[in-house]
Write an enzyme that holds these catalytic residues in place. Structure first.
Site, PDB file in Angstrom:
ATOM      1  N   ASP A 154       1.807  -7.281  -4.166  1.00  0.00           N
ATOM      2  CA  ASP A 154       1.024  -7.163  -2.943  1.00  0.00           C
ATOM      3  C   ASP A 154       1.665  -8.198  -2.013  1.00  0.00           C
ATOM      4  O   ASP A 154       1.953  -9.322  -2.439  1.00  0.00           O
ATOM      5  CB  ASP A 154      -0.431  -7.551  -3.240  1.00  0.00           C
ATOM      6  N   SER A 175       0.676 -10.155   0.005  1.00  0.00           N
ATOM      7  CA  SER A 175      -0.016 -11.446   0.132  1.00  0.00           C
ATOM      8  C   SER A 175       0.590 -12.470  -0.832  1.00  0.00           C
ATOM      9  O   SER A 175       0.380 -13.666  -0.667  1.00  0.00           O
ATOM     10  CB  SER A 175      -1.501 -11.304  -0.194  1.00  0.00           C
ATOM     11  N   THR A 211       1.946 -21.303  21.056  1.00  0.00           N
ATOM     12  CA  THR A 211       0.640 -20.929  21.598  1.00  0.00           C
ATOM     13  C   THR A 211      -0.152 -20.003  20.663  1.00  0.00           C
ATOM     14  O   THR A 211       0.431 -19.197  19.935  1.00  0.00           O
ATOM     15  CB  THR A 211       0.763 -20.255  22.983  1.00  0.00           C
ATOM     16  N   GLN A 212      -1.462 -20.144  20.724  1.00  0.00           N
ATOM     17  CA  GLN A 212      -2.339 -19.253  19.951  1.00  0.00           C
ATOM     18  C   GLN A 212      -2.410 -17.866  20.583  1.00  0.00           C
ATOM     19  O   GLN A 212      -2.897 -16.929  19.959  1.00  0.00           O
ATOM     20  CB  GLN A 212      -3.753 -19.859  19.877  1.00  0.00           C
ATOM     21  N   CYS A 213      -1.929 -17.737  21.836  1.00  0.00           N
ATOM     22  CA  CYS A 213      -1.971 -16.436  22.516  1.00  0.00           C
ATOM     23  C   CYS A 213      -0.910 -15.507  21.931  1.00  0.00           C
ATOM     24  O   CYS A 213       0.168 -15.951  21.562  1.00  0.00           O
ATOM     25  CB  CYS A 213      -1.691 -16.587  24.012  1.00  0.00           C
ATOM     26  N   THR A 271       0.809  -1.224   0.000  1.00  0.00           N
ATOM     27  CA  THR A 271       0.000   0.000   0.000  1.00  0.00           C
ATOM     28  C   THR A 271       0.839   1.270   0.000  1.00  0.00           C
ATOM     29  O   THR A 271       0.488   2.253  -0.641  1.00  0.00           O
ATOM     30  CB  THR A 271      -0.901   0.001   1.264  1.00  0.00           C
ATOM     31  N   THR A 287       1.890  -4.518   4.445  1.00  0.00           N
ATOM     32  CA  THR A 287       1.796  -4.868   5.864  1.00  0.00           C
ATOM     33  C   THR A 287       1.301  -6.293   6.093  1.00  0.00           C
ATOM     34  O   THR A 287       1.581  -6.880   7.138  1.00  0.00           O
ATOM     35  CB  THR A 287       0.845  -3.907   6.610  1.00  0.00           C
ATOM     36  N   ASP A 288       0.563  -6.846   5.119  1.00  0.00           N
ATOM     37  CA  ASP A 288      -0.110  -8.131   5.367  1.00  0.00           C
ATOM     38  C   ASP A 288       0.850  -9.234   5.804  1.00  0.00           C
ATOM     39  O   ASP A 288       0.537 -10.006   6.706  1.00  0.00           O
ATOM     40  CB  ASP A 288      -0.877  -8.582   4.116  1.00  0.00           C
TER      41      ASP A 288
HETATM   42  N1  ASP Z   1      -2.363  -5.901   0.772  1.00  0.00           N
HETATM   43  C1  ASP Z   1      -1.346  -4.924   1.079  1.00  0.00           C
HETATM   44  C2  ASP Z   1      -0.026  -5.668   1.157  1.00  0.00           C
HETATM   45  O1  ASP Z   1       0.243  -6.302   2.131  1.00  0.00           O
HETATM   46  C3  ASP Z   1      -1.664  -4.231   2.342  1.00  0.00           C
HETATM   47  C4  ASP Z   1      -0.623  -3.248   2.817  1.00  0.00           C
HETATM   48  O2  ASP Z   1       0.340  -2.943   2.184  1.00  0.00           O
HETATM   49  O3  ASP Z   1      -0.803  -2.748   3.918  1.00  0.00           O
HETATM   50  O4  ASP Z   1       0.717  -5.622   0.219  1.00  0.00           O
END
Ligand code: ASP
Length: 342
Positions: free
Chosen positions: A59, A61, A277-279, A15, A91-92
């Site tokens: 991206d 992802s 752990t899931q925590c 992003t 960020t993902d």
């Molecule tokens: N889908 C974007 C990515 O991770 C979201 C972001 O950048 O915050 O590339």
């Protein structure tokens, strides 16, 4: 140039680098050469700042171990030329990339700061501007010609974190990352206040880069009612070498005999199973409850206070090194880059 400090900004996508298309308004990656137009402030830094842009931009992802290898290659080839690296990343999956890079870059003695933003740089209220500018300052910070933060870090919304301790915890707030089990390496307000005691000291050894990650790993996340068929199918994935078992609380699992027997069978076949752990805060303590002790007794290893993101990438890294299951167990159980408590 002040102290002749030179930095490399590596743009991978996400992003932060988006600007609205002038005609359609849809977000699209901007030409990185235009960064100075978006952020004229950059020209005022007394540092040499160069750019490296991935092509195609992704991206996050879509990030893969192959992509991490490309990033470490870029750093390795330019390691001697720059004092610090800033990676602009979506960020993902930033926490996964930060964790992976921390393992792949052994003896890192220079800052590698990942950052990104929730709103694109091209938008008026973008958090990307501050995130990028502060990351630059942190990457350039030195005391007696020694970098202040020679680690793989994530800088986001006022905090510098050890990268392999983070997880993304919000898809909408500006403070998108947390480090539940380790204090921030720095808190940023009017000043950048470093938490010097928490930052790994440089060891001045030669950088050693791993170019292999083995993705024969999987995850089994427990939930009440998980079926035998689900557990069986995951434990019988062809080629499976490592499994992150996402347990409850301090590392507890269901105690049903069928479950323990299936895990035992997988361990006997050489699968390394790590109890994570899931925590988001706190640690696995396998001997605390019978429900955890039974896992220790069959040879499941403790992930202590490691994050899920670090556990997955650490297994990929260790198997990528060609280690035997016993060696992987040994190294998984010890902190390699400050990713878990000693
Ligand atoms: N889908 C974007 C990515 O991770 C979201 C972001 O950048 O915050 O590339």
């Amino acid at each position: 140039m002040e102290n002749n400090i030179s930095l490399l900004i590596i743009y991978t996508g996400g992003t932060i680098g988006m600007i609205p298309n002038e005609k359609t308004g849809a977000l699209e990656p901007f030409n990185f050469e235009n960064l100075y137009n978006q952020l004229p402030t950059l020209k005022r830094y007394p540092y040499q700042i160069d750019f490296y842009s991935f092509d195609p931009l992704i991206d996050s992802s879509d990030v893969t171990p192959e992509f991490w290898i490309k990033i470490v290659d870029v750093i390795e080839q330019r390691y001697e030329h720059y004092d610090g690296f800033i990676i602009l990343h979506g960020t993902d999956t930033m926490a996964y990339t930060a964790s992976a890079l921390s393992f792949m870059l052994e003896n890192l003695n220079k800052p590698v700061i990942l950052t990104g933003s929730q709103l694109p740089l091209g938008m008026l209220r973008s958090d990307g501007r501050e995130n990028l500018l502060t990351s630059i300052e942190i990457a350039a910070a030195q005391i007696d010609e020694t970098p202040v933060a020679p680690e793989v870090c994530i800088y986001f919304q006022d905090f510098l974190f050890r990268g392999n301790r983070t997880s993304k915890n919000s898809s909408e707030n500006f403070d998108a990352f947390q480090s539940g089990n380790y204090p921030p390496l720095a808190a940023v307000g009017i000043d950048v206040k470093y938490n010097f005691d928490s930052i790994i000291k440089p060891n001045f050894k030669k950088l050693k880069v791993s170019h292999r990650m083995d993705n024969n790993v999987a995850t089994l996340k427990l939930f009440p009612g998980i079926s035998q068929a689900t557990v069986r199918s995951i434990l019988h994935i062809e080629g499976l070498k490592g499994l992150v078992l996402e347990t409850y609380g301090s590392g507890n699992s269901l105690s049903a005999p069928w479950f323990i027997e299936m895990l035992q069978d997988a361990i006997n076949r050489g699968v390394v199973i790590a109890d994570v752990t899931q925590c988001k805060r706190g640690s696995v303590i396998m001997h605390k409850y019978q429900a955890g002790l039974q896992l220790a007794e069959i040879g499941v290893i403790s992930g202590a206070d490691i994050t899920y993101e670090s556990a997955v990438t650490k297994l990929m890294y260790l198997f990528g090194k060609g280690y035997s299951p016993d060696e992987v167990k040994k190294y998984f159980a010890m902190p390699l880059r400050g990713e878990m408590m000693a």
